[in-house]
Design a protein around this motif. Structure first.
Motif, PDB file in Angstrom:
ATOM      1  N   PHE A  19      12.284  -5.645   9.931  1.00 52.72           N
ATOM      2  CA  PHE A  19      13.436  -4.793   9.680  1.00 52.72           C
ATOM      3  C   PHE A  19      14.405  -5.375   8.663  1.00 52.72           C
ATOM      4  N   ASP A  20      14.193  -6.608   8.258  1.00 53.36           N
ATOM      5  CA  ASP A  20      15.020  -7.229   7.226  1.00 53.36           C
ATOM      6  C   ASP A  20      14.528  -6.855   5.826  1.00 53.36           C
ATOM      7  N   GLU A  21      13.375  -6.224   5.757  1.00 54.48           N
ATOM      8  CA  GLU A  21      12.766  -5.818   4.490  1.00 54.48           C
ATOM      9  C   GLU A  21      13.680  -4.821   3.765  1.00 54.48           C
ATOM     10  N   THR A  22      13.889  -5.047   2.475  1.00 54.36           N
ATOM     11  CA  THR A  22      14.696  -4.118   1.694  1.00 54.36           C
ATOM     12  C   THR A  22      13.912  -2.829   1.454  1.00 54.36           C
ATOM     13  N   THR A  23      14.617  -1.796   1.027  1.00 58.74           N
ATOM     14  CA  THR A  23      13.951  -0.528   0.710  1.00 58.74           C
ATOM     15  C   THR A  23      12.884  -0.746  -0.347  1.00 58.74           C
ATOM     16  N   GLU A  24      13.210  -1.519  -1.379  1.00 59.37           N
ATOM     17  CA  GLU A  24      12.257  -1.761  -2.462  1.00 59.37           C
ATOM     18  C   GLU A  24      11.025  -2.496  -1.952  1.00 59.37           C
ATOM     19  N   GLU A  25      11.228  -3.502  -1.109  1.00 57.93           N
ATOM     20  CA  GLU A  25      10.089  -4.240  -0.550  1.00 57.93           C
ATOM     21  C   GLU A  25       9.225  -3.330   0.313  1.00 57.93           C
ATOM     22  N   PHE A  26       9.877  -2.477   1.105  1.00 62.66           N
ATOM     23  CA  PHE A  26       9.137  -1.537   1.939  1.00 62.66           C
ATOM     24  C   PHE A  26       8.302  -0.583   1.095  1.00 62.66           C
ATOM     25  N   VAL A  27       8.916  -0.017   0.044  1.00 60.62           N
ATOM     26  CA  VAL A  27       8.199   0.939  -0.803  1.00 60.62           C
ATOM     27  C   VAL A  27       7.005   0.263  -1.464  1.00 60.62           C
ATOM     28  N   ARG A  28       7.190  -0.929  -1.990  1.00 56.36           N
ATOM     29  CA  ARG A  28       6.074  -1.634  -2.640  1.00 56.36           C
ATOM     30  C   ARG A  28       4.956  -1.957  -1.643  1.00 56.36           C
ATOM     31  N   ARG A  29       5.345  -2.452  -0.463  1.00 59.59           N
ATOM     32  CA  ARG A  29       4.350  -2.818   0.554  1.00 59.59           C
ATOM     33  C   ARG A  29       3.576  -1.588   1.016  1.00 59.59           C
ATOM     34  N   ARG A  30       4.284  -0.513   1.332  1.00 57.66           N
ATOM     35  CA  ARG A  30       3.608   0.694   1.815  1.00 57.66           C
ATOM     36  C   ARG A  30       2.727   1.301   0.729  1.00 57.66           C
ATOM     37  N   HIS A  31       3.188   1.288  -0.522  1.00 54.08           N
ATOM     38  CA  HIS A  31       2.383   1.817  -1.622  1.00 54.08           C
ATOM     39  C   HIS A  31       1.062   1.063  -1.690  1.00 54.08           C
ATOM     40  N   GLN A  32       1.134  -0.259  -1.631  1.00 52.02           N
ATOM     41  CA  GLN A  32      -0.082  -1.068  -1.706  1.00 52.02           C
ATOM     42  C   GLN A  32      -0.986  -0.810  -0.496  1.00 52.02           C
ATOM     43  N   GLU A  33      -0.402  -0.743   0.697  1.00 53.24           N
ATOM     44  CA  GLU A  33      -1.197  -0.487   1.907  1.00 53.24           C
ATOM     45  C   GLU A  33      -1.906   0.864   1.827  1.00 53.24           C
ATOM     46  N   LEU A  34      -1.161   1.895   1.452  1.00 53.71           N
ATOM     47  CA  LEU A  34      -1.734   3.241   1.407  1.00 53.71           C
ATOM     48  C   LEU A  34      -2.757   3.376   0.284  1.00 53.71           C
ATOM     49  N   ARG A  35      -2.483   2.727  -0.836  1.00 52.31           N
ATOM     50  CA  ARG A  35      -3.437   2.767  -1.951  1.00 52.31           C
ATOM     51  C   ARG A  35      -4.746   2.074  -1.569  1.00 52.31           C
ATOM     52  N   SER A  36      -4.635   0.934  -0.880  1.00 53.22           N
ATOM     53  CA  SER A  36      -5.852   0.238  -0.453  1.00 53.22           C
ATOM     54  C   SER A  36      -6.579   1.039   0.625  1.00 53.22           C
ATOM     55  N   GLY A  37      -5.885   1.971   1.262  1.00 56.10           N
ATOM     56  CA  GLY A  37      -6.511   2.857   2.229  1.00 56.10           C
ATOM     57  C   GLY A  37      -7.157   4.071   1.594  1.00 56.10           C
ATOM     58  N   GLY A  38      -7.102   4.148   0.261  1.00 54.83           N
ATOM     59  CA  GLY A  38      -7.794   5.208  -0.454  1.00 54.83           C
ATOM     60  C   GLY A  38      -6.944   6.406  -0.846  1.00 54.83           C
ATOM     61  N   LEU A  39      -5.658   6.375  -0.547  1.00 55.37           N
ATOM     62  CA  LEU A  39      -4.811   7.507  -0.921  1.00 55.37           C
ATOM     63  C   LEU A  39      -4.423   7.435  -2.396  1.00 55.37           C
ATOM     64  N   LYS A  40      -4.131   8.575  -2.960  1.00 57.07           N
ATOM     65  CA  LYS A  40      -3.674   8.681  -4.355  1.00 57.07           C
ATOM     66  C   LYS A  40      -2.149   8.800  -4.361  1.00 57.07           C
ATOM     67  N   ASN A  41      -1.547   8.528  -5.525  1.00 61.03           N
ATOM     68  CA  ASN A  41      -0.096   8.494  -5.633  1.00 61.03           C
ATOM     69  C   ASN A  41       0.620   9.725  -5.081  1.00 61.03           C
ATOM     70  N   PRO A  42       0.197  10.958  -5.360  1.00 61.99           N
ATOM     71  CA  PRO A  42       0.948  12.089  -4.798  1.00 61.99           C
ATOM     72  C   PRO A  42       1.037  12.039  -3.268  1.00 61.99           C
ATOM     73  N   GLU A  43      -0.067  11.682  -2.617  1.00 67.82           N
ATOM     74  CA  GLU A  43      -0.065  11.568  -1.149  1.00 67.82           C
ATOM     75  C   GLU A  43       0.766  10.358  -0.698  1.00 67.82           C
ATOM     76  N   ILE A  44       0.647   9.277  -1.442  1.00 66.71           N
ATOM     77  CA  ILE A  44       1.368   8.055  -1.092  1.00 66.71           C
ATOM     78  C   ILE A  44       2.871   8.286  -1.151  1.00 66.71           C
ATOM     79  N   PHE A  45       3.356   8.841  -2.252  1.00 66.08           N
ATOM     80  CA  PHE A  45       4.790   9.026  -2.402  1.00 66.08           C
ATOM     81  C   PHE A  45       5.329  10.056  -1.410  1.00 66.08           C
ATOM     82  N   GLU A  46       4.522  11.045  -1.063  1.00 70.53           N
ATOM     83  CA  GLU A  46       4.934  12.024  -0.055  1.00 70.53           C
ATOM     84  C   GLU A  46       5.093  11.332   1.306  1.00 70.53           C
ATOM     85  N   ARG A  47       4.140  10.481   1.635  1.00 69.10           N
ATOM     86  CA  ARG A  47       4.203   9.781   2.915  1.00 69.10           C
ATOM     87  C   ARG A  47       5.369   8.801   2.954  1.00 69.10           C
TER      88      ARG A  47
END
Length: 86
Positions: free
Chosen positions: A32-60
């Motif tokens: 919970f100490d993670e900044t918004t920017e750190e969260f967005v970068r981490r989740r983007h990488q996690e979701l991308r490695s899970g096979g999602l594309k940017n439109p789905e990633i940014f929506e999620r």
């Protein structure tokens, strides 16, 4: 250790031992100490490695942000992309 009362509560209410409970508390606080920017970068990488594309990633990510411990201001698609790609 800070949050001894929380560690004590976890030891009483779960099968965790004191050291394990302390580690859980520290892990949760770090999450919970993670900044918004750190969260967005981490989740983007996690979701991308899970096979999602940017439109789905940014929506999620947009849907997940309001549920963070500290609710950040709404971010536009452009702001999300800037966080990820600079």
């Amino acid at each position: 250790m800070p949050h001894d009362d929380l560690v004590d509560h976890l030891v009483r209410s779960t099968p965790l031992r004191r050291g394990e409970a302390a580690r859980v508390v520290l892990d949760v606080l770090a999450y919970f100490d993670e900044t918004t920017e750190e969260f967005v970068r981490r989740r983007h990488q996690e979701l991308r490695s899970g096979g999602l594309k940017n439109p789905e990633i940014f929506e999620r990510i947009t849907a997940e942000l309001p549920h963070r411990a500290v609710n950040p201001p709404p971010l536009s698609l452009r702001q999300l992309r800037r966080i990820v790609y600079g």
